[in-house]
Design an enzyme around this catalytic site. Structure first.
Site, mmCIF file in Angstrom:
data_model
loop_
_atom_site.group_PDB
_atom_site.id
_atom_site.type_symbol
_atom_site.label_atom_id
_atom_site.label_comp_id
_atom_site.label_asym_id
_atom_site.label_seq_id
_atom_site.Cartn_x
_atom_site.Cartn_y
_atom_site.Cartn_z
ATOM 1 N N GLU A 40 -3.337 -8.851 2.909
ATOM 2 C CA GLU A 40 -3.085 -9.437 4.231
ATOM 3 C C GLU A 40 -4.201 -9.128 5.228
ATOM 4 O O GLU A 40 -4.225 -9.712 6.322
ATOM 5 C CB GLU A 40 -1.749 -8.921 4.788
ATOM 6 C CG GLU A 40 -1.757 -7.541 5.419
ATOM 7 C CD GLU A 40 -1.816 -6.399 4.413
ATOM 8 O OE1 GLU A 40 -1.903 -5.229 4.836
ATOM 9 O OE2 GLU A 40 -1.764 -6.669 3.188
ATOM 10 N N HIS A 78 -4.302 -4.419 0.145
ATOM 11 C CA HIS A 78 -4.045 -5.046 1.443
ATOM 12 C C HIS A 78 -4.556 -6.490 1.458
ATOM 13 O O HIS A 78 -5.511 -6.818 2.175
ATOM 14 C CB HIS A 78 -4.736 -4.258 2.561
ATOM 15 C CG HIS A 78 -4.036 -2.999 2.950
ATOM 16 N ND1 HIS A 78 -2.867 -2.982 3.686
ATOM 17 C CD2 HIS A 78 -4.343 -1.705 2.706
ATOM 18 C CE1 HIS A 78 -2.494 -1.731 3.881
ATOM 19 N NE2 HIS A 78 -3.374 -0.943 3.296
ATOM 20 N N SER A 105 -7.906 0.276 0.793
ATOM 21 C CA SER A 105 -8.306 1.347 1.691
ATOM 22 C C SER A 105 -7.275 2.461 1.552
ATOM 23 O O SER A 105 -6.267 2.487 2.252
ATOM 24 C CB SER A 105 -8.381 0.846 3.137
ATOM 25 O OG SER A 105 -8.729 1.898 4.012
ATOM 26 N N ARG A 136 -15.257 2.517 13.026
ATOM 27 C CA ARG A 136 -14.454 3.478 13.782
ATOM 28 C C ARG A 136 -14.671 4.887 13.246
ATOM 29 O O ARG A 136 -14.894 5.834 14.001
ATOM 30 C CB ARG A 136 -12.977 3.097 13.680
ATOM 31 C CG ARG A 136 -12.014 4.058 14.369
ATOM 32 C CD ARG A 136 -10.619 3.922 13.782
ATOM 33 N NE ARG A 136 -10.583 4.356 12.398
ATOM 34 C CZ ARG A 136 -9.624 4.013 11.532
ATOM 35 N NH1 ARG A 136 -8.647 3.197 11.900
ATOM 36 N NH2 ARG A 136 -9.651 4.476 10.298
ATOM 37 N N CYS A 184 0.825 -1.212 0.000
ATOM 38 C CA CYS A 184 0.000 0.000 0.000
ATOM 39 C C CYS A 184 0.864 1.270 0.000
ATOM 40 O O CYS A 184 1.551 1.523 -0.969
ATOM 41 C CB CYS A 184 -1.004 -0.029 1.151
ATOM 42 S SG CYS A 184 -2.414 1.076 0.837
#
Length: 302
Positions: free
Chosen positions: A237, A235, A192, A249, A142
């Protein structure tokens, strides 16, 4: 794969609950075997979560791996306890005299800043320069991938009109490249991020090959011609609930955030998300370890 970590690393207990073989220091010293030495420069704020994600991703080959976690000395985040960093992490100064078979550079929540404005940019560029002669292959994730593309090849990033956030379908190119062994023609990956990288500059770079991309979000997976630099602009992972945690959040903080794309069944954020990228993640990390690290690293560094 037996992964060697410190006996009391909290991530070790989580991995063992998932029936992933984690080897502690006591057992490792009794084996007459040359492990692969992998350094992880963890730039994420929630370092323990990232440790679990990466250790899980590295756990699918029969090779023994010894992990060294690195943090920056020029910036100390506030989201991880100092005691954890002091016990389980080293700095570049601690290891710059060593050579590693592999290096992983994670993402970081600084993508909307200019690279040179990042407090630890000089330290990061020192590490990336050092890796050219002291690491067999480096795996960038990323923002770490954006930073690596900029440092090594001068490829710029740009601010997106809105955040790329969700699960996206990607197409495979150059199937004979070892990094893609076991991949389907299309696969899913989480993203993201608020920034993208210049498509035109990537295409113009003769030293880079695009191995996977998306019509919606652009390039995902790139590799240098010599295999020493791997770049993942998403991402893979991530855990099943990573995007869920991030979404809720930000909602709780009244931050501008949209529902993650193609993530929740029927776009219902109260329904458990489907995990659709773990197979691709396992293949990617296993292929990198096997074909780009293990097959190319010398038995003994000179």
């Amino acid at each position: 794969m037996p992964i060697k970590v410190q006996n009391n690393l909290p991530a070790k207990k989580i991995m063992e609950k998932e029936n992933i073989f984690m080897m502690d220091e006591t057992r490792a010293v009794s084996q007459d075997i040359r492990p692969l030495y992998i350094a992880v420069l963890n730039l994420m704020p929630l370092k323990e979560d990232t440790e679990v994600q990466l250790l899980r991703s590295l756990s699918n080959t029969p090779l023994q791996i010894e992990i060294t976690f690195l943090t920056t000395a020029s910036y100390i985040g506030k989201n991880t306890k100092a005691s954890h960093l002091n016990e389980f992490y080293k700095t570049f100064d601690d290891v710059k005299h060593r050579r590693f078979d592999g290096l992983i550079i994670t993402g970081a929540p600084v993508e909307q800043m200019e690279y040179e404005e990042v407090q630890y940019w000089k330290e990061l560029t020192d590490i990336m320069e050092w890796s050219k002669s002291n690491v067999t292959s480096t795996f960038h994730i990323c923002w770490g991938a954006q930073a690596g593309l900029y440092y090594h090849y001068g490829i710029h990033k740009y601010l997106l009109p809105k955040k790329i956030f969700g699960i996206y379908e990607h197409r495979v190119h150059h199937r004979k490249e070892p990094l893609l062994r076991g991949f389907d023609d299309v696969f899913y990956a989480p993203h993201s991020r608020h920034t993208g990288v210049s498509h035109e500059e990537i295409i113009a770079c003769e030293n880079l090959t695009v191995l996977a991309d998306s019509e919606e979000v652009g390039e995902l997976l790139l590799v240098s011609k010599d295999g020493r630099q791997v770049f993942v602009l998403g991402h893979l992972e991530y855990d099943r609930l990573t995007l869920d945690i991030e979404y809720k959040r930000d909602l709780s903080k009244n931050l501008p955030i949209e529902l993650p794309v193609d993530y929740y069944p029927d776009d219902d954020s109260e329904v458990r998300p489907l995990l659709r990228w773990r197979g691709a993640c396992n293949a990617l990390y296993s292929n990198w370890i096997n074909y780009y690290v293990y097959q190319n690293t010398p038995y003994e560094w000179q």
